[in-house]
Design a protein around this motif. Sequence first.
Motif, PDB file in Angstrom:
ATOM      1  N   ALA A 118       1.879 -11.299  -6.101  1.00 29.31           N
ATOM      2  CA  ALA A 118       0.289 -10.609  -6.464  1.00 29.31           C
ATOM      3  C   ALA A 118      -0.186 -10.050  -5.210  1.00 29.31           C
ATOM      4  CB  ALA A 118      -0.446 -11.650  -7.103  1.00 29.31           C
ATOM      5  N   SER A 119       0.114  -8.931  -4.906  1.00 30.32           N
ATOM      6  CA  SER A 119      -0.703  -8.305  -3.861  1.00 30.32           C
ATOM      7  C   SER A 119      -1.744  -7.619  -4.275  1.00 30.32           C
ATOM      8  CB  SER A 119       0.200  -7.042  -3.378  1.00 30.32           C
ATOM      9  OG  SER A 119      -0.429  -6.668  -2.278  1.00 30.32           O
ATOM     10  N   SER A 120      -2.358  -6.500  -4.182  1.00 29.82           N
ATOM     11  CA  SER A 120      -3.740  -5.911  -4.728  1.00 29.82           C
ATOM     12  C   SER A 120      -4.063  -4.467  -3.966  1.00 29.82           C
ATOM     13  CB  SER A 120      -4.857  -6.853  -4.016  1.00 29.82           C
ATOM     14  OG  SER A 120      -6.245  -6.423  -4.206  1.00 29.82           O
ATOM     15  N   VAL A 121      -4.863  -3.751  -4.704  1.00 27.73           N
ATOM     16  CA  VAL A 121      -5.378  -2.814  -3.950  1.00 27.73           C
ATOM     17  C   VAL A 121      -5.860  -2.801  -2.905  1.00 27.73           C
ATOM     18  CG1 VAL A 121      -7.484  -2.805  -5.202  1.00 27.73           C
ATOM     19  CG2 VAL A 121      -6.587  -0.375  -4.583  1.00 27.73           C
ATOM     20  N   GLY A 122      -6.329  -4.049  -2.458  1.00 27.10           N
ATOM     21  CA  GLY A 122      -7.111  -4.388  -1.413  1.00 27.10           C
ATOM     22  C   GLY A 122      -6.196  -4.378   0.035  1.00 27.10           C
ATOM     23  N   ALA A 123      -4.826  -4.393  -0.334  1.00 28.62           N
ATOM     24  CA  ALA A 123      -3.974  -4.188   0.495  1.00 28.62           C
ATOM     25  C   ALA A 123      -4.001  -2.989   1.156  1.00 28.62           C
ATOM     26  CB  ALA A 123      -2.500  -4.817   0.215  1.00 28.62           C
ATOM     27  N   TYR A 124      -4.181  -1.988   0.730  1.00 26.16           N
ATOM     28  CA  TYR A 124      -4.001  -0.684   1.172  1.00 26.16           C
ATOM     29  C   TYR A 124      -5.183  -0.056   2.337  1.00 26.16           C
ATOM     30  CZ  TYR A 124      -0.907   0.884  -2.361  1.00 26.16           C
ATOM     31  OH  TYR A 124       0.205   0.934  -3.152  1.00 26.16           O
ATOM     32  N   SER A 125      -4.833   0.646   3.125  1.00 24.29           N
ATOM     33  CA  SER A 125      -5.545   1.207   4.190  1.00 24.29           C
ATOM     34  C   SER A 125      -6.618   2.306   3.412  1.00 24.29           C
ATOM     35  CB  SER A 125      -4.801   1.955   5.274  1.00 24.29           C
ATOM     36  OG  SER A 125      -3.871   1.119   5.863  1.00 24.29           O
ATOM     37  N   PRO A 126      -7.739   2.711   4.099  1.00 20.68           N
ATOM     38  CA  PRO A 126      -8.581   3.664   3.312  1.00 20.68           C
ATOM     39  C   PRO A 126      -7.982   4.627   3.020  1.00 20.68           C
ATOM     40  CG  PRO A 126      -9.620   2.541   5.495  1.00 20.68           C
ATOM     41  CD  PRO A 126      -8.059   1.952   5.354  1.00 20.68           C
ATOM     42  N   GLY A 127      -8.506   5.146   1.646  1.00 22.76           N
ATOM     43  CA  GLY A 127      -7.949   6.290   1.067  1.00 22.76           C
ATOM     44  C   GLY A 127      -7.958   7.641   1.708  1.00 22.76           C
ATOM     45  N   PRO A 128      -7.215   8.732   1.288  1.00 30.30           N
ATOM     46  CA  PRO A 128      -7.641  10.126   1.779  1.00 30.30           C
ATOM     47  C   PRO A 128      -8.948  10.638   1.735  1.00 30.30           C
ATOM     48  CG  PRO A 128      -6.223  10.054  -0.197  1.00 30.30           C
ATOM     49  CD  PRO A 128      -6.455   8.836   0.251  1.00 30.30           C
ATOM     50  N   SER A 129      -9.593  11.296   2.680  1.00 32.20           N
ATOM     51  CA  SER A 129     -10.669  11.936   2.471  1.00 32.20           C
ATOM     52  C   SER A 129     -11.061  12.662   1.378  1.00 32.20           C
ATOM     53  CB  SER A 129     -11.060  12.715   3.961  1.00 32.20           C
ATOM     54  OG  SER A 129     -10.278  13.722   3.855  1.00 32.20           O
ATOM     55  N   GLY A 130     -10.087  13.332   0.632  1.00 33.76           N
ATOM     56  CA  GLY A 130     -10.324  13.898  -0.545  1.00 33.76           C
ATOM     57  C   GLY A 130     -10.410  12.984  -1.877  1.00 33.76           C
ATOM     58  N   GLY A 131     -10.022  11.606  -1.499  1.00 29.80           N
ATOM     59  CA  GLY A 131     -10.154  10.978  -2.683  1.00 29.80           C
ATOM     60  C   GLY A 131      -8.990  10.951  -3.848  1.00 29.80           C
ATOM     61  N   ALA A 132      -7.941  11.702  -3.493  1.00 29.54           N
ATOM     62  CA  ALA A 132      -6.819  11.737  -4.173  1.00 29.54           C
ATOM     63  C   ALA A 132      -6.114  10.415  -4.404  1.00 29.54           C
ATOM     64  CB  ALA A 132      -5.708  12.646  -3.601  1.00 29.54           C
ATOM     65  N   PRO A 133      -5.559  10.228  -5.814  1.00 29.20           N
ATOM     66  CA  PRO A 133      -4.855   8.707  -5.650  1.00 29.20           C
ATOM     67  C   PRO A 133      -3.669   8.766  -5.013  1.00 29.20           C
ATOM     68  CG  PRO A 133      -5.438   9.691  -7.853  1.00 29.20           C
ATOM     69  CD  PRO A 133      -5.614  10.765  -7.040  1.00 29.20           C
ATOM     70  N   VAL A 134      -3.224   7.593  -4.518  1.00 29.16           N
ATOM     71  CA  VAL A 134      -2.090   7.301  -3.429  1.00 29.16           C
ATOM     72  C   VAL A 134      -1.082   6.601  -4.397  1.00 29.16           C
ATOM     73  CG1 VAL A 134      -3.899   7.114  -1.738  1.00 29.16           C
ATOM     74  CG2 VAL A 134      -2.974   4.926  -2.730  1.00 29.16           C
ATOM     75  N   SER A 135      -0.103   6.967  -3.644  1.00 29.16           N
ATOM     76  CA  SER A 135       1.298   6.171  -4.316  1.00 29.16           C
ATOM     77  C   SER A 135       1.578   4.984  -3.594  1.00 29.16           C
ATOM     78  CB  SER A 135       2.534   7.008  -4.126  1.00 29.16           C
ATOM     79  OG  SER A 135       3.011   7.119  -2.986  1.00 29.16           O
ATOM     80  N   GLU A 136       2.377   4.333  -4.001  1.00 27.05           N
ATOM     81  CA  GLU A 136       2.882   2.851  -3.563  1.00 27.05           C
ATOM     82  C   GLU A 136       3.222   3.134  -1.957  1.00 27.05           C
ATOM     83  OE1 GLU A 136       3.335   2.234  -7.679  1.00 27.05           O
ATOM     84  OE2 GLU A 136       3.699   3.717  -6.106  1.00 27.05           O
ATOM     85  N   ALA A 137       3.557   4.511  -1.443  1.00 27.85           N
ATOM     86  CA  ALA A 137       3.833   4.567  -0.032  1.00 27.85           C
ATOM     87  C   ALA A 137       2.787   4.655   0.885  1.00 27.85           C
ATOM     88  CB  ALA A 137       4.802   5.872  -0.006  1.00 27.85           C
ATOM     89  N   TRP A 138       1.534   4.793   0.499  1.00 28.74           N
ATOM     90  CA  TRP A 138       0.330   4.739   1.442  1.00 28.74           C
ATOM     91  C   TRP A 138       0.282   3.590   2.336  1.00 28.74           C
ATOM     92  CZ3 TRP A 138      -2.430   8.581   2.190  1.00 28.74           C
ATOM     93  CH2 TRP A 138      -3.767   8.433   2.814  1.00 28.74           C
ATOM     94  N   PRO A 139      -0.152   3.686   3.350  1.00 26.90           N
ATOM     95  CA  PRO A 139       0.057   2.529   4.461  1.00 26.90           C
ATOM     96  C   PRO A 139      -0.916   1.049   3.708  1.00 26.90           C
ATOM     97  CG  PRO A 139      -0.468   4.365   5.663  1.00 26.90           C
ATOM     98  CD  PRO A 139      -0.571   4.723   3.901  1.00 26.90           C
ATOM     99  N   THR A 140      -0.273   0.179   3.914  1.00 22.65           N
ATOM    100  CA  THR A 140      -1.141  -1.110   3.525  1.00 22.65           C
ATOM    101  C   THR A 140      -1.516  -1.768   4.820  1.00 22.65           C
ATOM    102  OG1 THR A 140       1.154  -2.233   3.560  1.00 22.65           O
ATOM    103  CG2 THR A 140       0.217  -1.474   1.693  1.00 22.65           C
ATOM    104  N   HIS A 141      -2.410  -1.583   5.241  1.00 21.98           N
ATOM    105  CA  HIS A 141      -3.296  -2.239   6.617  1.00 21.98           C
ATOM    106  C   HIS A 141      -4.514  -2.801   6.255  1.00 21.98           C
ATOM    107  CE1 HIS A 141       0.027  -0.593   8.718  1.00 21.98           C
ATOM    108  NE2 HIS A 141      -0.086   0.738   8.784  1.00 21.98           N
TER     109      HIS A 141
END
Length: 345
Positions: A118-141
């Motif tokens: 059980a990971s989470s959306v909280g594992a992701y780095s801040p989203g892109p400035s335009g607010g577009a949804p991110v895929s599972e490839a988005w950094p998890t920092h």
Amino acid sequence: MNPNTLSRVVVTGATGNVGTSLVRALADEPRVGSVLGLARRRPDLDVPGVEWAEVDLSEEGHEPRLAGYVAEADAVVHLAWRFGPTHDPAETWRTNVLGAVRVFDAVAAARVPVLVHASSVGAYSPGPSGGAPVSEAWPTHGWPEAAYTREKAYLERVLDTFERDHPLVRVVRMRPAFLFKEEAASEQRRIFAGRFFPGQLIRPDLLPLLPEFEGLRFQVLHTEDAADAYLRALLRDVRGPFNLAAEPVLDAATLGGLLNAKPVRVPAGAVRGALSAAWHLRLVPASPGLFEALRQLPLLATERARRELEWEPKKSSLEAVEAFLRGVRSGKGESTGPLAGHRIG
């Protein structure tokens, strides 16, 4: 092992929000032979087909007991998590990070074929400035100010190493948005607002105004829909991360309509300052760092789960929030330590 059948599934954190829904889904699934739910305290909860056992993942010395529980498992689902105390991050680290490492080590030692974490959306780095949804490839920092996001991100790195060292284990990482159901509402009220916050106050006639601040835009999912995704991931030959969220995206306008409240623009700094003061005075458990993490969370693209798991939420995000509000107002909860409610009236 046939990926479409599982003789035994072990679930840690089985008495929590997701755990209680998942063990029921597993028990109802004819392709699952038996279910063992692990928790710090044995619950007063009778689910036909589910056995219970006690183990404290935060404690050294419990490793042999944990090893015995997972020894015959076809799959382990690791859900155990502790949200507080937020003033003592070392305490949550012992349960959330060191406890998870103990589970991963036990899975490796027993050569369990499947690990679902059980990971989470909280594992992701801040989203892109335009607010577009991110895929599972988005950094998890994660976000550094909150223990929750730091710990979720750290475990992503631990699993990177685990997958490298144990390539025969099919590892799945579930990254859901906020999860709500009526039976977990009392616990979530205690986590974020404190045990003394009266749930009866969350009524439209008592909340005519809704604070609106920059970054108030997030996703939620009904817990039953999350449990369905976990079940599908267990029974299909898939691996890797899956984003989970329902529509629509929630913002001030959407929440205002749901609560029949008028959004009022408030500087985010003012909200953070008030929350920080209350947190330092120990009036609320939610930390200012968690508030800032909420503002940074990306939106999730869920195409992979819909495609590879053939998963579709049955309830909208609005229905999930409505379930949460009903639970808060009624004080409803499950007969488990984490979810126990306090009925009103």
